[in-house]
Design a protein around this motif. Structure first.
Motif, PDB file in Angstrom:
ATOM      1  N   ASN A  30       1.026  -1.266   0.131  1.00  0.00           N
ATOM      2  CA  ASN A  30       0.094   0.000  -0.064  1.00  0.00           C
ATOM      3  C   ASN A  30       0.889   1.175  -0.303  1.00  0.00           C
ATOM      4  O   ASN A  30       0.249   2.380   0.268  1.00  0.00           O
ATOM      5  CB  ASN A  30      -1.114  -0.143   1.002  1.00  0.00           C
ATOM      6  CG  ASN A  30      -1.865  -1.197   1.078  1.00  0.00           C
ATOM      7  OD1 ASN A  30      -2.332  -1.549   0.136  1.00  0.00           O
ATOM      8  ND2 ASN A  30      -2.103  -1.767   2.212  1.00  0.00           N
ATOM      9  N   TYR A  32       2.843   3.606  -2.345  1.00  0.00           N
ATOM     10  CA  TYR A  32       2.860   4.440  -3.714  1.00  0.00           C
ATOM     11  C   TYR A  32       3.996   5.089  -3.961  1.00  0.00           C
ATOM     12  O   TYR A  32       4.549   5.081  -5.264  1.00  0.00           O
ATOM     13  CB  TYR A  32       1.509   4.821  -4.111  1.00  0.00           C
ATOM     14  CG  TYR A  32       0.345   3.703  -4.321  1.00  0.00           C
ATOM     15  CD1 TYR A  32      -0.354   3.580  -3.267  1.00  0.00           C
ATOM     16  CD2 TYR A  32       0.170   3.164  -5.331  1.00  0.00           C
ATOM     17  CE1 TYR A  32      -1.550   2.692  -3.624  1.00  0.00           C
ATOM     18  CE2 TYR A  32      -1.015   2.248  -5.583  1.00  0.00           C
ATOM     19  CZ  TYR A  32      -1.464   1.874  -4.776  1.00  0.00           C
ATOM     20  OH  TYR A  32      -2.540   1.118  -4.738  1.00  0.00           O
ATOM     21  N   THR A  33       4.335   6.185  -3.198  1.00  0.00           N
ATOM     22  CA  THR A  33       5.348   6.809  -3.204  1.00  0.00           C
ATOM     23  C   THR A  33       6.295   7.166  -2.070  1.00  0.00           C
ATOM     24  O   THR A  33       5.788   7.049  -0.976  1.00  0.00           O
ATOM     25  CB  THR A  33       4.479   8.400  -3.619  1.00  0.00           C
ATOM     26  OG1 THR A  33       3.545   8.405  -4.600  1.00  0.00           O
ATOM     27  CG2 THR A  33       5.587   9.419  -4.136  1.00  0.00           C
ATOM     28  N   ASN A  52       7.890   6.873  -7.692  1.00  0.00           N
ATOM     29  CA  ASN A  52       6.561   5.824  -7.670  1.00  0.00           C
ATOM     30  C   ASN A  52       7.147   4.729  -7.245  1.00  0.00           C
ATOM     31  O   ASN A  52       8.124   3.840  -8.172  1.00  0.00           O
ATOM     32  CB  ASN A  52       5.926   6.137  -8.772  1.00  0.00           C
ATOM     33  CG  ASN A  52       4.574   5.108  -8.640  1.00  0.00           C
ATOM     34  OD1 ASN A  52       4.581   3.992  -8.539  1.00  0.00           O
ATOM     35  ND2 ASN A  52       3.536   5.801  -8.952  1.00  0.00           N
ATOM     36  N   TRP A  53       6.803   4.013  -6.119  1.00  0.00           N
ATOM     37  CA  TRP A  53       7.278   2.644  -5.818  1.00  0.00           C
ATOM     38  C   TRP A  53       6.903   1.679  -6.747  1.00  0.00           C
ATOM     39  O   TRP A  53       7.459   0.559  -6.906  1.00  0.00           O
ATOM     40  CB  TRP A  53       6.633   2.317  -4.379  1.00  0.00           C
ATOM     41  CG  TRP A  53       7.583   1.260  -3.729  1.00  0.00           C
ATOM     42  CD1 TRP A  53       6.912   0.169  -3.368  1.00  0.00           C
ATOM     43  CD2 TRP A  53       8.865   1.522  -3.081  1.00  0.00           C
ATOM     44  NE1 TRP A  53       8.080  -0.621  -2.732  1.00  0.00           N
ATOM     45  CE2 TRP A  53       9.233   0.467  -2.419  1.00  0.00           C
ATOM     46  CE3 TRP A  53       9.486   2.617  -3.094  1.00  0.00           C
ATOM     47  CZ2 TRP A  53      10.361   0.094  -1.802  1.00  0.00           C
ATOM     48  CZ3 TRP A  53      10.735   2.472  -2.394  1.00  0.00           C
ATOM     49  CH2 TRP A  53      11.202   1.089  -1.971  1.00  0.00           C
ATOM     50  N   ILE A  54       5.878   1.644  -7.512  1.00  0.00           N
ATOM     51  CA  ILE A  54       5.370   0.809  -8.487  1.00  0.00           C
ATOM     52  C   ILE A  54       6.213   0.849  -9.992  1.00  0.00           C
ATOM     53  O   ILE A  54       6.664  -0.064 -10.295  1.00  0.00           O
ATOM     54  CB  ILE A  54       3.937   0.862  -8.701  1.00  0.00           C
ATOM     55  CG1 ILE A  54       3.274   0.530  -7.403  1.00  0.00           C
ATOM     56  CG2 ILE A  54       3.436  -0.174  -9.599  1.00  0.00           C
ATOM     57  CD1 ILE A  54       3.559  -0.459  -6.665  1.00  0.00           C
ATOM     58  N   THR A  55       6.112   2.425 -10.530  1.00  0.00           N
ATOM     59  CA  THR A  55       6.509   2.320 -11.868  1.00  0.00           C
ATOM     60  C   THR A  55       7.906   3.041 -11.856  1.00  0.00           C
ATOM     61  O   THR A  55       8.456   2.767 -13.030  1.00  0.00           O
ATOM     62  CB  THR A  55       5.658   3.537 -12.306  1.00  0.00           C
ATOM     63  OG1 THR A  55       5.789   4.631 -11.846  1.00  0.00           O
ATOM     64  CG2 THR A  55       4.169   2.706 -12.368  1.00  0.00           C
ATOM     65  N   ASN A  74      13.057  -2.793  -4.316  1.00  0.00           N
ATOM     66  CA  ASN A  74      11.978  -3.275  -3.725  1.00  0.00           C
ATOM     67  C   ASN A  74      12.128  -4.663  -2.914  1.00  0.00           C
ATOM     68  O   ASN A  74      11.504  -4.731  -1.848  1.00  0.00           O
ATOM     69  CB  ASN A  74      10.786  -3.861  -4.681  1.00  0.00           C
ATOM     70  CG  ASN A  74      10.187  -2.547  -5.360  1.00  0.00           C
ATOM     71  OD1 ASN A  74      10.678  -1.752  -5.480  1.00  0.00           O
ATOM     72  ND2 ASN A  74       8.966  -2.794  -5.980  1.00  0.00           N
ATOM     73  N   ARG A 100       0.872   6.671   1.034  1.00  0.00           N
ATOM     74  CA  ARG A 100      -0.160   5.547   0.688  1.00  0.00           C
ATOM     75  C   ARG A 100      -0.932   5.880  -0.687  1.00  0.00           C
ATOM     76  O   ARG A 100      -1.651   5.283  -0.990  1.00  0.00           O
ATOM     77  CB  ARG A 100      -1.103   5.068   1.814  1.00  0.00           C
ATOM     78  CG  ARG A 100      -0.274   4.246   2.684  1.00  0.00           C
ATOM     79  CD  ARG A 100      -1.314   3.931   3.922  1.00  0.00           C
ATOM     80  NE  ARG A 100      -1.531   5.598   4.578  1.00  0.00           N
ATOM     81  CZ  ARG A 100      -2.510   5.362   5.537  1.00  0.00           C
ATOM     82  NH1 ARG A 100      -3.113   4.217   6.041  1.00  0.00           N
ATOM     83  NH2 ARG A 100      -2.809   6.433   6.183  1.00  0.00           N
ATOM     84  N   THR A 101      -0.679   7.236  -1.135  1.00  0.00           N
ATOM     85  CA  THR A 101      -1.170   7.548  -2.433  1.00  0.00           C
ATOM     86  C   THR A 101      -0.038   8.472  -3.407  1.00  0.00           C
ATOM     87  O   THR A 101       1.130   8.460  -2.572  1.00  0.00           O
ATOM     88  CB  THR A 101      -2.234   8.903  -2.002  1.00  0.00           C
ATOM     89  OG1 THR A 101      -1.553   9.909  -1.656  1.00  0.00           O
ATOM     90  CG2 THR A 101      -2.998   8.294  -0.960  1.00  0.00           C
ATOM     91  N   THR A 102      -0.442   8.914  -4.359  1.00  0.00           N
ATOM     92  CA  THR A 102       0.480   9.676  -5.025  1.00  0.00           C
ATOM     93  C   THR A 102       0.195  11.420  -4.935  1.00  0.00           C
ATOM     94  O   THR A 102       0.920  11.825  -5.729  1.00  0.00           O
ATOM     95  CB  THR A 102       0.106   9.478  -6.718  1.00  0.00           C
ATOM     96  OG1 THR A 102      -1.091   9.606  -6.951  1.00  0.00           O
ATOM     97  CG2 THR A 102       0.474   7.814  -6.921  1.00  0.00           C
TER      98      THR A 102
END
Length: 120
Positions: A30, A32-33, A52-55, A74, A100-102
């Motif tokens: 959870n 994201y940033t 961005n933790w995902i992209t 990661n 937990r958000t962008t």
């Protein structure tokens, strides 16, 4: 609850390099940033860089663009900030933060900070 611990700060001469690390105590579910901020004596905390933790898309403050690189591992739950061509004005306490958000204004978890001192 995510606990963040920074390390890697220290004293360096102008023109030198340092690499900061920020390790999370648990898996980054959870999240994201991740961001780096800094606060110099007598000044407000300012944004340095975000990823961005995902992209892995990154954003930098103009003052560090081309000199600093934010990255993440990661598997190690670790965020990095490679700082090159350091200047006296980079002297500050550096903090990592997880969101937990962008949203650029939301930071849910903070580290305790690590001191970076650049001598001129």
């Amino acid at each position: 609850q995510v606990q963040l611990v920074e390390s890697g700060g220290g004293l360096v001469q102008a023109g030198g390099s340092l690499r900061l690390s920020c390790t999370a105590s648990s898996r980054m579910f959870n999240i994201y940033t991740m961001r780096w901020f800094r606060q110099a004596p007598g000044k407000e905390r300012e944004f340095v860089a975000a990823i961005n933790w995902i992209t892995s898309i990154t954003i930098y403050a103009d003052s560090v663009k081309g000199r600093f690189t934010i990255s993440r591992d990661n598997a190690k739950n670790t965020l990095y900030l490679q700082m090159n061509s350091l200047k006296a004005e980079d002297t500050a306490v550096y903090y990592c933060a997880a969101s937990r958000t962008t949203s650029p204004t939301q930071n849910d978890y903070w580290g305790q900070g690590t001191q970076v001192t650049v001598s001129s």
